[in-house]
Design a protein around this motif. Sequence first.
Motif, short mmCIF file in Angstrom:
data_model
loop_
_atom_site.label_atom_id
_atom_site.label_comp_id
_atom_site.label_asym_id
_atom_site.label_seq_id
_atom_site.Cartn_x
_atom_site.Cartn_y
_atom_site.Cartn_z
N PHE A 128 128.28 40.14 23.99
CA PHE A 128 126.94 40.66 23.69
C PHE A 128 126.46 40.22 22.30
O PHE A 128 127.18 40.34 21.32
CB PHE A 128 127.01 42.18 23.75
N GLN A 130 123.63 41.03 19.58
CA GLN A 130 122.58 41.99 19.25
C GLN A 130 121.45 41.25 18.53
O GLN A 130 121.66 40.64 17.49
CB GLN A 130 123.16 43.09 18.36
N ASP A 137 117.88 43.59 23.85
CA ASP A 137 119.22 44.19 23.81
C ASP A 137 119.41 45.25 24.88
O ASP A 137 120.43 45.32 25.53
CB ASP A 137 119.47 44.82 22.43
N SER A 141 119.82 41.83 28.00
CA SER A 141 120.74 41.45 26.94
C SER A 141 121.12 39.98 26.98
O SER A 141 121.31 39.39 28.04
CB SER A 141 122.02 42.28 27.03
N ILE A 357 127.66 44.04 28.78
CA ILE A 357 127.30 45.37 28.32
C ILE A 357 128.19 46.42 28.97
O ILE A 357 128.95 46.13 29.88
CB ILE A 357 125.82 45.70 28.65
N THR A 362 128.93 47.52 24.73
CA THR A 362 127.86 48.19 24.01
C THR A 362 128.09 49.70 24.06
O THR A 362 128.66 50.27 23.16
CB THR A 362 126.48 47.82 24.61
N HIS A 366 124.91 52.14 29.05
CA HIS A 366 123.93 51.06 28.97
C HIS A 366 123.45 50.52 30.33
O HIS A 366 122.24 50.46 30.58
CB HIS A 366 124.50 49.95 28.07
N ILE A 424 121.96 48.51 18.81
CA ILE A 424 121.94 48.82 20.23
C ILE A 424 122.01 50.34 20.44
O ILE A 424 121.39 50.87 21.37
CB ILE A 424 123.05 48.06 20.99
#
Lengths: 459, 599
Positions: A128, A130, A137, A141, A357, A362, A366, A424
């Motif tokens: 991921f 950011q 995000d 993403s 994610i 994250t 999510h 995030i």
Amino acid sequence: MSIKEYRTASEVRGGLILVRETPGVAFGDRVRISDGRGGTRDGQVIRASNEEVMILVFEGTDDLDLEAVWVRFLDEPVEIALSPEILGREFNGLGEPRDGRPPILSNIRRAVGGSAINPAARSYPREFIQTGISTIDGLNSLVRGQKLPIFSGSGLPHNRLAAQIVRQAKLKDEDSSFSIVFAAMGVSYADAKFFRDEFASSGVLRNVVMFVNLADDPPVERLTLPRTALTVAEYLAYDLDRHVLVVMTDMTYYAEALREVATAKGDVPARKGYPGYLYSDLAEIYERCGRIHERHGSITMMPVVSMPSDDITHPIPDLTGYITEGQIVLSRELHNQGIYPPVHISPSLSRLMKDGIGKDDTREDHPKVAAQLYALYARALETRNLASIIGADELSERDRRYLKFADDFDRRFVGQGEAEDRSIEATLNLAWELMSAFPRDSLTRLSETELAKYYQGND
Amino acid sequence: MMSERNNLGFIREINGPIVTIDLPGIRSGEQVKIGELGLVGEVISLNGREATVQTYESTDGVRPGEPAEGLGWPLSVELGPGLLGGIFDGIQRPLEKIALQSGDYIRRGLSLPGLDREREWEFEPNPELAPGHQIGPGTVLGTVQETETVLHKILVPPGLEGELTELAPNGDYAIEATIGHLRDKQGHSHRLKLYHRWPVRKPRPYLKRDDGISPLITGQRVIDSFFPQLKGGKGAVPGPFGAGKTVVQQQIARWSNAEIVIYVGCGERGNELVDVLETFPQLEDPYTGRKLMEKTLLVANTSNMPVVAREASIYVGLTMAEYYRDMGYDVVMLADSTSRWAEALREVSGRLGQMPVEEGYPAYLSSRLAAVYERAGRVETYDAGPGSVTLIGAVSPPGGDFSEPVTSHTKDIIETFWALSKELADARHYPSIDWVTSFSAHVHAAAEWWHKEVDRRWEARRTQALALLARDAELSRIVNLVGPEALSDAQRWQLEGASLIKEGVLQQSALDEVDTFCSPQKQFALLDLALSIYDKGMTLIELGVPVSHLQDLPQLAKVRRCKSIYNSDQVASITDLGREIEDAFESIRLQYAKQHSDD
Ligand SMILES: Nc1ncnc2c1ncn2[C@@H]1O[C@H](COP(=O)(O)OP(=O)(O)O)[C@@H](O)[C@H]1O
Ligand SMILES: [Mg+2]
């Protein structure tokens, strides 16, 4: 092998030169053309037989005098010299300096054409990135090694958005920044300057390689520019182990240059005059991005594609969308309401989001938060549409809640400052705040556990 | 088969992937090696001494005058144990081995055979065979356990017939080893091996077509319960980019009850193949409990790989599919995307200067497309019982316009059409298969199976659900004209019912661990649950219960979530939920009846 030189140009036709009786010239070979007045141009063999060779001239064939032309076959494909010194420099599409400094000297030279990555050598992108932008995000993403274009239109702030992403992009909990390869094709002087200034003021210039072909530079050079830029990106990623972010703008001008050449060659057009191979040609560029087994570096790509007449079905955005791993679509409507960045989430998509994610990357909520927000927003847009027909007063209480959500979402979730770098967590928390305006039972995309943990509403 | 010859000639002209060579005596369809690099190509037309060749690799750097060599055989694939679990390029070169030899990027001019020459397989001769027996095409000579799940039957190659003179005993053999001999009518003796070659453009023969009926269960509700596919059928998944074509195909590859899966990535993304390569070895086949990769093989010509090999990749995939069919297996082949295959045809025809008819496509597009799909089917094999090839192709219409040539020709050929809608995808209604424009020619045939195996009300329930969805579309139009106030309570309940169908049944996330696969029993239970609630609610509304009373029931949220709460082994819990809701409705009815009598 020896360099061959000929004076036998027999025909000039829209960017192309035909040369007779040139035995043994290789297909794809690089060509240097002297115009007889001290100037030279570059070209490439696009059809070869012993009797006749067809050459594509990068700078175009305007003002070429057949009688005076000398053609030299360089017996080598278009190449670029590579060394760490390349960072901080600016070149044209053929890799020649544009910054008034000397050319790069190195014994590492690579052909810019590249070859196909073996799919068995790739590894799936999962880390991921950011960007600090909630619509990206939270809902679309970006991951390391992804190609995610920005679909835009004239006058929309795609450059500002791209610059903001360049400034803010980082791996979560990691400070390692990206090396940037910036490829500008057919853009205005002002746009190129915007980026140059951006890179300078954010202090990343030492980490940037720029390739620039302005609107008034030869269009044919646009065809090699992204390839040259990507050859440098590959060098930075796989020789120097860097994580590279390639920003390319504007792919539409690239494709238009391709159409120009295709028309000159007499290729059969498919749609809107673009050749049938536009898809494969774009894929050769976009697919150079990714992650490769056991290589530390990576190439992430953000091409800007301006949609002619804001039409997403136009061949250029259309074929791009068929190749890239999603798209971020900007909306004129949101832009006109003063919302920045005007990302229209419905047609936007990130295909590689799923593995980047969630719990370990994250936050565990999510994936479902994204699904729920999309569902709410889809319904909210329908409601907004309905309200515009029958009037907001006619709406039921349920519907009015959706209408309010649409506005809050656009204003607070989509809209953010150009210098606002949201984490995030901040994005997800904001999502929960907005979703909590709905009764718990209507949030069916979320699990009971997630609701118990994050829901802030009062029922 | 063509005889072995070694024809040498030279290159006259290079025009991208199309190369003209001077090589008298070469045949149409023959394979050629082009230039000093030895690029692989195929003769597509002849003109006197000259032949036009399409090359499967980039011709950059190739010069006129370089050599061209005829190989004596048409584009063929190797068929034998060792295919499963592998990934091959568009002309069956093993990509994993290529990576070992040429690194991360594919070098040109590599000639690597599809099958491993070193590896040995334990061959178990067919106990019913003995020297002296008459054998012919497709006779099962014996078996090799190719993977834990797949027993590979070693077949007599099509075209060979005669007396078995020798059959090897049980033992370990490499694929080039002799495992038997056959003497044909002319008295010639032929060596039999664990593998044989077959030209990809020629459909493999079988005894006869078979009319047996059984649905291909995909575990996807909108497919199985609404637009079912039969084993041996032909289907298409058209849709604009991002609508979900690849996910539909990958879901079928993952969860269908096919015994062999052949996934052809034809002109699409490299990472999509990596996704399969990285996840399938971990995923469990719901039918065998073994890893999915054991029954899967991949053919990859990604969008950045040479265009001409894209055209070949579909035939290469199909030939391997037919080969496993000939062992009596149900094979499903997924081709993502047939549009890219058609574009490769267009590319070659354009370079040849052929007359384009629509959007640059040659006139033979439709007949070639039909011939490709015709290789799907359910057949009676020579010696291994019934087998089938189901062919499902993704179609990528430019601009999402279904009237373009590839989509419209495909639509005329196939039997199931899963039309993906951008509107549904934009609203994240996945799979975005549009229930209005999609169709299946197999509904009645599938109904027989559903009625016998799952529930006798299947077809009725399906029809009822579709009718409710159609009603929903009509009512939504009215709402958009005059607002929701104009609707009666019964009409509002119809909207609610349709929404239960959409959210509780049709929507199915491929990313949801529980819901990614749904057994037929669970599929019907969910459909029945949504419709029973709708029916019950309607009777209450007819009694005068206000619709808001029903809409506020917390159980409705549960119905929408039910698919992700209970897995395919927990169908009873879904039925229980149905009963719970029935009780809730009943108490509303009583309450309401009481109120009325109190008034
Ligand atoms: N059944 C599904 N469940 C969850 N997500 C889906 C589903 N179908 C599609 N998607 C989403 O849509 C994206 C695009 O789907 P994909 O199949 O790659 O589209 P296409 O092949 O038509 O371009 C996927 O990356 C995924 O995020
Ligand atoms: Mg796809």
